[in-house]
Design an enzyme around this catalytic site. Structure first.
Site, PDB file in Angstrom:
ATOM      1  N   ALA A  53      72.390  89.173  12.492  1.00 54.62           N
ATOM      2  CA  ALA A  53      71.288  89.445  11.877  1.00 54.62           C
ATOM      3  C   ALA A  53      69.916  89.725  12.738  1.00 54.62           C
ATOM      4  O   ALA A  53      69.846  89.862  13.939  1.00 54.62           O
ATOM      5  CB  ALA A  53      70.983  88.192  11.154  1.00 54.62           C
ATOM      6  N   HIS A  54      68.735  89.925  12.034  1.00 55.16           N
ATOM      7  CA  HIS A  54      67.633  90.580  12.743  1.00 55.16           C
ATOM      8  C   HIS A  54      67.227  89.473  13.784  1.00 55.16           C
ATOM      9  O   HIS A  54      67.003  88.270  13.631  1.00 55.16           O
ATOM     10  CB  HIS A  54      66.758  90.913  11.699  1.00 55.16           C
ATOM     11  CG  HIS A  54      66.016  89.661  10.686  1.00 55.16           C
ATOM     12  ND1 HIS A  54      65.620  89.978   9.740  1.00 55.16           N
ATOM     13  CD2 HIS A  54      65.995  88.397  10.906  1.00 55.16           C
ATOM     14  CE1 HIS A  54      65.270  88.842   9.007  1.00 55.16           C
ATOM     15  NE2 HIS A  54      65.575  87.776   9.905  1.00 55.16           N
ATOM     16  N   ASN A  55      66.515  90.326  14.821  1.00 59.37           N
ATOM     17  CA  ASN A  55      65.928  89.466  15.868  1.00 59.37           C
ATOM     18  C   ASN A  55      66.838  88.776  16.705  1.00 59.37           C
ATOM     19  O   ASN A  55      66.606  87.704  17.624  1.00 59.37           O
ATOM     20  CB  ASN A  55      64.692  88.761  15.499  1.00 59.37           C
ATOM     21  CG  ASN A  55      63.565  89.558  14.837  1.00 59.37           C
ATOM     22  OD1 ASN A  55      63.360  89.817  13.811  1.00 59.37           O
ATOM     23  ND2 ASN A  55      62.855  90.438  15.853  1.00 59.37           N
TER      24      ASN A  55
END
Length: 344
Positions: free
Chosen positions: A240-242
């Site tokens: 997922a993001h980051n």
């Protein structure tokens, strides 16, 4: 291509025991090998096959002592498994050694294309893309605007690299993987609907990473989702993001890492593991398949299992107790029956 035992021995720094002019043109498992095949013996459990195999040449450890007559020529090396792995790499590099630009494909005039590259038919190379020397872009690969791919990379058919994402050198990405799609970011509104939060960051993949087929790595909301050097990701993984995946970590199929979590270097994550967001996984963590990680792991080099995960040893003890529950229930029922009789 055809190679002699002498040539293979020189390549592997090994000694030939048998006919140095014996030739092979294919690789095979020792139990399946036919004449003209090269195989290896590393695990003593498979030794009986060496007395039956039809392989022409077999790689063995230097200290191997035969207990019966052997037909194939032997190449003796320090480590047969490592030597055969080296040959597999050489074989694969020859087989996949493509160069040139096929038509039709689209390459934006502003793209910078390195030397000795391969770009397959129907590939799309966007504006300001940088493609390093000796990299291979197979058919139907998409490189979005301002993406960069280092030297010696291989992107197999159907890989999608979104805009602004950065791929290091010697990276392999298998078919169907998507790098840089939007992170799962939505703001709830008063009416119960959701408003999309724009994902304006990117994905950075460092050197020597391999990513399996149909894996998705989301771009950061801001900043970067980072896959550190030497990471190996299996098929069908969601990052997922980051998220940050530490150097030389391996993650097996169908695992998922939620947003903003940092997985420490040299960790091992089993298949179907789920990890919540905004936590840290300590260096060297080993997480058993199907575990659920719902809190930070702060102790380095520990094993974890279960859902929610606990220490591996505790989980194994719990499994023993769980298997005994029917017997324990029977004993409790019996004790309750006797207690009732005693109190009458």
């Amino acid at each position: 291509m055809q190679f002699t035992a002498q040539q293979i021995g020189i390549l592997l720094d090994g000694s030939v025991d048998g006919n140095p002019e014996d030739t092979v043109n294919q690789l095979a498992k020792i139990e399946d090998a036919q004449s003209g095949s090269l195989s290896f013996l590393a695990n003593p459990k498979y030794e009986h096959f060496i007395y039956q195999t039809n392989a022409s040449i077999v790689i063995v450890n230097k200290d191997f002592v035969a207990s019966a007559p052997i037909k194939p020529t032997l190449i003796r090396v320090e480590n047969a498994y490592t030597a055969f792995s080296l040959l597999l790499q050489q074989y694969n590099s020859i087989k996949l050694n493509k160069k040139g630009i096929e038509e039709p494909c689209f390459i934006h005039p502003s793209a910078k294309i390195g030397k000795d590259v391969y770009i397959g038919a129907f590939a799309y190379i966007g504006a300001d893309v940088v493609l390093g020397d000796h990299s291979k872009i197979y058919p139907h690969v998409y490189l979005g605007d301002n993406a960069s791919v280092g030297s010696g990379c291989t992107l197999f058919s159907g890989v999608k690299i979104y805009h602004d994402c950065k791929i290091g050198s010697n990276v392999i990405i298998h078919s169907g993987s998507v790098i840089g799609s939007d992170g799962f970011g939505f703001a709830p509104l008063e009416d119960g609907s959701y408003s999309k939060i724009s994902q304006i960051g990117n994905v950075v993949i460092e050197d020597d990473v391999e990513i399996g087929s149909n894996t998705s790595i989301d771009r950061a909301t801001m900043g970067s989702t980072i896959i550190k050097k030497g990471v190996k990701l299996d098929n069908l993984i969601q990052i997922a993001h980051n998220v940050e995946i530490g150097a030389n970590t391996v993650i097996a199929s169908q695992a998922g890492v939620s947003g903003s979590t940092k997985v420490g270097p040299q960790s091992v994550v089993g298949g179907q593991v789920g990890i919540v967001g905004h936590i840290i996984i300590a260096k060297g963590s080993q997480i058993q398949a199907q575990s659920g990680i719902n809190r930070a792991i702060v102790e380095e080099d520990k094993k974890w299992a279960g859902s929610p995960a606990t220490s591996f040893n505790n989980q194994m003890r719990a499994q023993v107790i769980f298997n005994r529950l029917p017997e324990m229930q029977r004993k409790i029922d019996e004790l309750e029956r006797k207690l009732k009789e005693f109190t009458k």
